[in-house]
Scaffold this motif. Structure first.
Motif, PDB file in Angstrom:
ATOM      1  N   VAL A  24      24.146 -67.048 -56.552  1.00 36.84           N
ATOM      2  CA  VAL A  24      24.719 -66.991 -55.202  1.00 36.84           C
ATOM      3  C   VAL A  24      23.681 -67.455 -54.185  1.00 36.84           C
ATOM      4  O   VAL A  24      24.003 -68.185 -53.242  1.00 36.84           O
ATOM      5  CB  VAL A  24      25.203 -65.566 -54.880  1.00 36.84           C
ATOM      6  N   LEU A  25      22.429 -67.082 -54.371  1.00 41.95           N
ATOM      7  CA  LEU A  25      21.404 -67.474 -53.409  1.00 41.95           C
ATOM      8  C   LEU A  25      21.191 -68.989 -53.419  1.00 41.95           C
ATOM      9  O   LEU A  25      21.026 -69.599 -52.361  1.00 41.95           O
ATOM     10  CB  LEU A  25      20.092 -66.742 -53.704  1.00 41.95           C
ATOM     11  N   TRP A  26      21.249 -69.591 -54.624  1.00 41.34           N
ATOM     12  CA  TRP A  26      21.151 -71.059 -54.671  1.00 41.34           C
ATOM     13  C   TRP A  26      22.344 -71.690 -53.983  1.00 41.34           C
ATOM     14  O   TRP A  26      22.219 -72.702 -53.295  1.00 41.34           O
ATOM     15  CB  TRP A  26      21.070 -71.540 -56.115  1.00 41.34           C
ATOM     16  N   LEU A  27      23.517 -71.079 -54.173  1.00 43.56           N
ATOM     17  CA  LEU A  27      24.729 -71.592 -53.518  1.00 43.56           C
ATOM     18  C   LEU A  27      24.550 -71.572 -52.001  1.00 43.56           C
ATOM     19  O   LEU A  27      24.906 -72.522 -51.301  1.00 43.56           O
ATOM     20  CB  LEU A  27      25.920 -70.732 -53.925  1.00 43.56           C
ATOM     21  N   ILE A  28      23.951 -70.484 -51.494  1.00 42.80           N
ATOM     22  CA  ILE A  28      23.732 -70.374 -50.052  1.00 42.80           C
ATOM     23  C   ILE A  28      22.793 -71.470 -49.577  1.00 42.80           C
ATOM     24  O   ILE A  28      23.016 -72.095 -48.537  1.00 42.80           O
ATOM     25  CB  ILE A  28      23.173 -68.982 -49.717  1.00 42.80           C
ATOM     26  N   LEU A  29      21.748 -71.733 -50.367  1.00 41.60           N
ATOM     27  CA  LEU A  29      20.821 -72.803 -49.999  1.00 41.60           C
ATOM     28  C   LEU A  29      21.561 -74.138 -49.948  1.00 41.60           C
ATOM     29  O   LEU A  29      21.337 -74.960 -49.045  1.00 41.60           O
ATOM     30  CB  LEU A  29      19.673 -72.854 -51.007  1.00 41.60           C
ATOM     31  N   ALA A  30      22.491 -74.340 -50.907  1.00 42.36           N
ATOM     32  CA  ALA A  30      23.263 -75.584 -50.923  1.00 42.36           C
ATOM     33  C   ALA A  30      24.128 -75.695 -49.675  1.00 42.36           C
ATOM     34  O   ALA A  30      24.168 -76.747 -49.019  1.00 42.36           O
ATOM     35  CB  ALA A  30      24.130 -75.640 -52.180  1.00 42.36           C
ATOM     36  N   PHE A  31      24.810 -74.608 -49.297  1.00 43.72           N
ATOM     37  CA  PHE A  31      25.622 -74.601 -48.070  1.00 43.72           C
ATOM     38  C   PHE A  31      24.766 -74.993 -46.872  1.00 43.72           C
ATOM     39  O   PHE A  31      25.147 -75.808 -46.034  1.00 43.72           O
ATOM     40  CB  PHE A  31      26.169 -73.200 -47.799  1.00 43.72           C
ATOM     41  N   PHE A  32      23.597 -74.370 -46.815  1.00 46.28           N
ATOM     42  CA  PHE A  32      22.724 -74.551 -45.655  1.00 46.28           C
ATOM     43  C   PHE A  32      22.308 -76.008 -45.518  1.00 46.28           C
ATOM     44  O   PHE A  32      22.323 -76.573 -44.427  1.00 46.28           O
ATOM     45  CB  PHE A  32      21.502 -73.651 -45.836  1.00 46.28           C
ATOM     46  N   ASN A  33      21.965 -76.620 -46.652  1.00 45.14           N
ATOM     47  CA  ASN A  33      21.529 -78.005 -46.587  1.00 45.14           C
ATOM     48  C   ASN A  33      22.697 -78.941 -46.365  1.00 45.14           C
ATOM     49  O   ASN A  33      22.524 -80.002 -45.754  1.00 45.14           O
ATOM     50  CB  ASN A  33      20.769 -78.364 -47.857  1.00 45.14           C
ATOM     51  N   ALA A  34      23.897 -78.549 -46.815  1.00 46.81           N
ATOM     52  CA  ALA A  34      25.084 -79.344 -46.497  1.00 46.81           C
ATOM     53  C   ALA A  34      25.292 -79.362 -44.988  1.00 46.81           C
ATOM     54  O   ALA A  34      25.658 -80.397 -44.411  1.00 46.81           O
ATOM     55  CB  ALA A  34      26.299 -78.779 -47.207  1.00 46.81           C
ATOM     56  N   ALA A  35      25.019 -78.221 -44.337  1.00 50.76           N
ATOM     57  CA  ALA A  35      25.112 -78.181 -42.877  1.00 50.76           C
ATOM     58  C   ALA A  35      24.107 -79.147 -42.261  1.00 50.76           C
ATOM     59  O   ALA A  35      24.407 -79.836 -41.271  1.00 50.76           O
ATOM     60  CB  ALA A  35      24.870 -76.765 -42.372  1.00 50.76           C
ATOM     61  N   GLY A  36      22.926 -79.227 -42.870  1.00 49.95           N
ATOM     62  CA  GLY A  36      21.931 -80.184 -42.388  1.00 49.95           C
ATOM     63  C   GLY A  36      22.443 -81.612 -42.489  1.00 49.95           C
ATOM     64  O   GLY A  36      22.259 -82.420 -41.574  1.00 49.95           O
ATOM     65  N   LEU A  37      23.133 -81.930 -43.600  1.00 45.76           N
ATOM     66  CA  LEU A  37      23.703 -83.272 -43.766  1.00 45.76           C
ATOM     67  C   LEU A  37      24.732 -83.558 -42.678  1.00 45.76           C
ATOM     68  O   LEU A  37      24.798 -84.660 -42.136  1.00 45.76           O
ATOM     69  CB  LEU A  37      24.352 -83.399 -45.141  1.00 45.76           C
ATOM     70  N   MET A  38      25.552 -82.539 -42.351  1.00 49.68           N
ATOM     71  CA  MET A  38      26.550 -82.707 -41.288  1.00 49.68           C
ATOM     72  C   MET A  38      25.870 -83.035 -39.972  1.00 49.68           C
ATOM     73  O   MET A  38      26.330 -83.875 -39.202  1.00 49.68           O
ATOM     74  CB  MET A  38      27.363 -81.422 -41.115  1.00 49.68           C
ATOM     75  N   LEU A  39      24.743 -82.360 -39.703  1.00 46.48           N
ATOM     76  CA  LEU A  39      24.005 -82.620 -38.466  1.00 46.48           C
ATOM     77  C   LEU A  39      23.568 -84.073 -38.410  1.00 46.48           C
ATOM     78  O   LEU A  39      23.612 -84.700 -37.356  1.00 46.48           O
ATOM     79  CB  LEU A  39      22.765 -81.730 -38.404  1.00 46.48           C
ATOM     80  N   LEU A  40      23.162 -84.607 -39.563  1.00 53.03           N
ATOM     81  CA  LEU A  40      22.636 -85.969 -39.581  1.00 53.03           C
ATOM     82  C   LEU A  40      23.706 -86.993 -39.208  1.00 53.03           C
ATOM     83  O   LEU A  40      23.401 -88.014 -38.606  1.00 53.03           O
ATOM     84  CB  LEU A  40      22.077 -86.303 -40.961  1.00 53.03           C
ATOM     85  N   VAL A  41      24.981 -86.726 -39.578  1.00 52.65           N
ATOM     86  CA  VAL A  41      26.022 -87.682 -39.204  1.00 52.65           C
ATOM     87  C   VAL A  41      26.595 -87.364 -37.826  1.00 52.65           C
ATOM     88  O   VAL A  41      27.574 -87.966 -37.415  1.00 52.65           O
ATOM     89  CB  VAL A  41      27.170 -87.743 -40.238  1.00 52.65           C
ATOM     90  N   GLY A  42      26.009 -86.415 -37.111  1.00 54.05           N
ATOM     91  CA  GLY A  42      26.410 -86.165 -35.730  1.00 54.05           C
ATOM     92  C   GLY A  42      27.558 -85.193 -35.583  1.00 54.05           C
ATOM     93  O   GLY A  42      28.144 -85.110 -34.511  1.00 54.05           O
ATOM     94  N   ALA A  43      27.890 -84.450 -36.647  1.00 53.94           N
ATOM     95  CA  ALA A  43      28.987 -83.481 -36.551  1.00 53.94           C
ATOM     96  C   ALA A  43      28.391 -82.089 -36.364  1.00 53.94           C
ATOM     97  O   ALA A  43      28.472 -81.256 -37.259  1.00 53.94           O
ATOM     98  CB  ALA A  43      29.867 -83.547 -37.792  1.00 53.94           C
ATOM     99  N   GLU A  44      27.786 -81.841 -35.214  1.00 54.34           N
ATOM    100  CA  GLU A  44      27.033 -80.590 -35.060  1.00 54.34           C
ATOM    101  C   GLU A  44      27.954 -79.383 -35.031  1.00 54.34           C
ATOM    102  O   GLU A  44      27.562 -78.298 -35.466  1.00 54.34           O
ATOM    103  CB  GLU A  44      26.149 -80.628 -33.812  1.00 54.34           C
ATOM    104  N   PHE A  45      29.202 -79.573 -34.588  1.00 55.90           N
ATOM    105  CA  PHE A  45      30.128 -78.442 -34.557  1.00 55.90           C
ATOM    106  C   PHE A  45      30.487 -78.004 -35.972  1.00 55.90           C
ATOM    107  O   PHE A  45      30.476 -76.816 -36.294  1.00 55.90           O
ATOM    108  CB  PHE A  45      31.384 -78.833 -33.780  1.00 55.90           C
TER     109      PHE A  45
END
Lengths: 352, 203
Positions: B30-51
């Motif tokens: 579960v903790l690795w899954l959380i890390l994956a979610f978190f970095n997916a959010a980082g990817l979203m930031l990179l394409v400009g979808a901050e919301f």
């Protein structure tokens, strides 16, 4: 500062990097100092209300007490229980501490005095504060001991319950301000009431939300009277039971940094942030730097936090859940409804 | 700089996704899954979808994963039993993996051959354009309002259903009525008596 460093030999990218790093340190280091001093204030206020003297031995008036404590824990041995999950056990206080510092990136200390002026500032705060629970939960699980585990389960339930109503309260503020950007929220409060008072909190529609937010922020930081995660009469020291030395100190610092953050949020969202209380020019208080006003307001809210800690008995767990789910949640939902209705009428007039 | 950030986030997402599957301890998973979610959010930031990024962190990391962790922490898992089921379910798992791989290949293939690369490439917001949140809100509450409301309704029904399923009335419970407690006056609860010496009071 960013432009200056970018114009030197460092170039655009490296200059930006160095400048941002310097600004982060400029926030984080004074924050640590503030945490040390605010712990002292907390103990002094608590002592005064119990007719005691409080810390008064180390330094003048005991001002250096927190630093002495810090030195003490720094010199102690870090003990890791043999049955603990070693990696996670050490990771948990680091998470708590880091997350407590992260949120300060978007806090505006004055007009333009903000590290990251992003337009989803409030959502960022919500996101970061929802991460705070992981430090506690992981600490409780990794300690592999009964009391920390109970504490972790309580922490998870408590933080999720109160985040829901905090989210709704923030929405009603956002509806009024029309923006998620914290600086713009502060600016939109200028002269909010009859062009005179710089505060959302005195708006009759938002005043109940200001009170609910103050109480919910106490619950969110697991502060008295909602500190069930470390209720010493039931759980020894809660999730911190197995911790010692610096890993314990990191929890301690993170906890107080979070409390200061909540005080800052109370000031920024409802009481005008860095603006002076009244929007009038004949008192020369616009000459006082905005950061002083913000710190004054934060200090006032911290005093309320200490006051509550000294006077209000701890809630029972079911009372805590009742307050969160049966009172704050319906109330804040109703207020989102009321506020959005008011904003619609204010903008588009009454539908006839 | 952006390339570097992309590869950092993407590689952490992939690595933590793999570790989520391979780690022996479910809590670690579960903790690795959380890390994956978190970095997916980082990817979203990179394409400009901050919301979207903020929502990903608030909803998935802040609420869903906490509940996951909560449940998994309390499970009493027998690892030997889990290992035994591995070989039995392997063909089914392989089939699913194959279907997914084929789907991805088809998806990327059509995307490439239709030349959608330029049309859907991430673009920075032009100066003065309404922010992410405003654009999303305008779309959600105009074009997609019925779908949006339907999704909300489904969630509400699911919530009510879950509450009904777990609701049971237990006898012998003494509930705290706060209003009663607040309304109680000293006169109702206490009594002044002056008993004679040696008499005592009846309770």
């Amino acid at each position: 500062m960013t432009e200056f460093l970018q114009s030197t030999f460092l170039g655009a990218e490296l200059g930006w990097f160095v400048a941002t790093l310097a600004l982060i340190l400029l926030i984080a280091l004074p924050l640590m100092l503030a945490v040390a001093m605010i712990i002292y204030v907390d103990r002094k206020v608590w002592a005064a209300m119990a007719l005691r003297r409080g810390p008064n031995v180390v330094g003048p008036f005991g001002l250096l007490q927190s630093f002495a404590d810090g030195l003490k824990v720094f010199l102690q041995e870090t003990i890791i229980p043999s049955s603990a999950n070693k990696g996670l056990f050490l990771l948990a206080p680091i998470i708590t501490f880091t997350v407590a510092l992260l949120a300060w990136a978007v806090i505006p200390f004055g007009d333009g005095m903000v590290l990251a002026n992003i337009n989803i500032g409030l959502l960022y705060i919500l996101a970061i504060s929802s991460l705070g629970v992981y430090g506690v939960v992981i600490a409780g699980w990794a300690s592999n001991s009964k009391y920390p585990f109970f504490s972790a389960m309580r922490a998870a339930a408590q933080m999720i319950s109160y985040e829901v109503s905090i989210g709704f309260i923030l929405i009603s503020v956002v509806l009024f301000a029309g923006t998620f950007n914290l600086s713009d929220i502060v600016l939109s409060q200028e002269g909010h009431i009859f062009g005179l008072v710089n505060a959302y909190g005195l708006n009759p529609l938002l005043f109940p939300m200001a009170v609910v937010f103050l109480i919910a922020s106490m619950a969110e930081t697991a502060r008295h009277p909602f500190d069930l995660t470390e209720a010493e009469s039931e759980l020894v020291a809660g999730y911190q039971t197995e911790y010692s030395s610096m890993s314990f100190a990191l929890f301690w610092l993170g906890e107080y940094a979070n409390i200061l953050l909540m005080c800052a949020l109370n000031a920024i969202l409802f009481w005008g942030g860095w603006l002076p209380p009244l929007d009038v020019d004949w008192i020369p208080w616009f000459d006082i730097p905005g950061i002083v006003w913000l710190f004054g307001k934060m200090f006032f809210f911290f005093f309320i936090f200490s006051w509550v800690m000294a006077t209000v008995p701890r809630y029972r767990y079911d009372q805590l859940m009742r307050l969160g789910w049966k009172i704050f949640l319906p109330l804040s939902l109703l207020w989102v409804f009321l506020v959005s209705g008011y904003v619609m009428i204010d903008k588009f007039g009454l539908p006839l | 700089m952006q390339i570097f950030a992309f590869y950092l986030f993407a590689s952490i997402v992939l690595a933590s996704g793999a570790l989520c599957i391979f780690s022996r301890n479910p809590v670690h998973s579960v903790l690795w899954l959380i890390l994956a979610f978190f970095n997916a959010a980082g990817l979203m930031l990179l394409v400009g979808a901050e919301f979207i990024a903020a929502l990903l962190v608030i909803v998935y990391v802040g609420a869903v994963a906490v509940l996951f962790l909560f449940v998994v922490m309390m499970l009493d898992i027998d690892f030997a039993e889990l290992r035994a089921g591995f070989m039995k379910n392997l063909p089914l798992g392989l089939l699913l993996a194959l279907v997914l791989v084929v789907e991805i290949i088809f998806g990327v293939g059509t995307w490439q051959s239709a030349g959608m690369g330029e049309a859907t490439a991430a673009v920075g917001l032009p100066e003065g354009a309404p922010s992410n949140i405003e654009q999303l809100g305008a779309l959600l509450y105009s074009k997609y309002v019925f779908l949006f409301e339907a999704a909300g309704m489904i969630l509400l029904v699911a919530m009510v259903g879950a509450i009904v399923l777990t609701l049971r009335t237990r006898g012998g419970v003494r509930k705290q009525n706060v209003a009663d407690q607040v309304a109680r006056r000293p006169e109702d609860a206490t009594r002044n008596t002056q008993p004679e010496v040696g008499k005592g009071v009846e309770l």
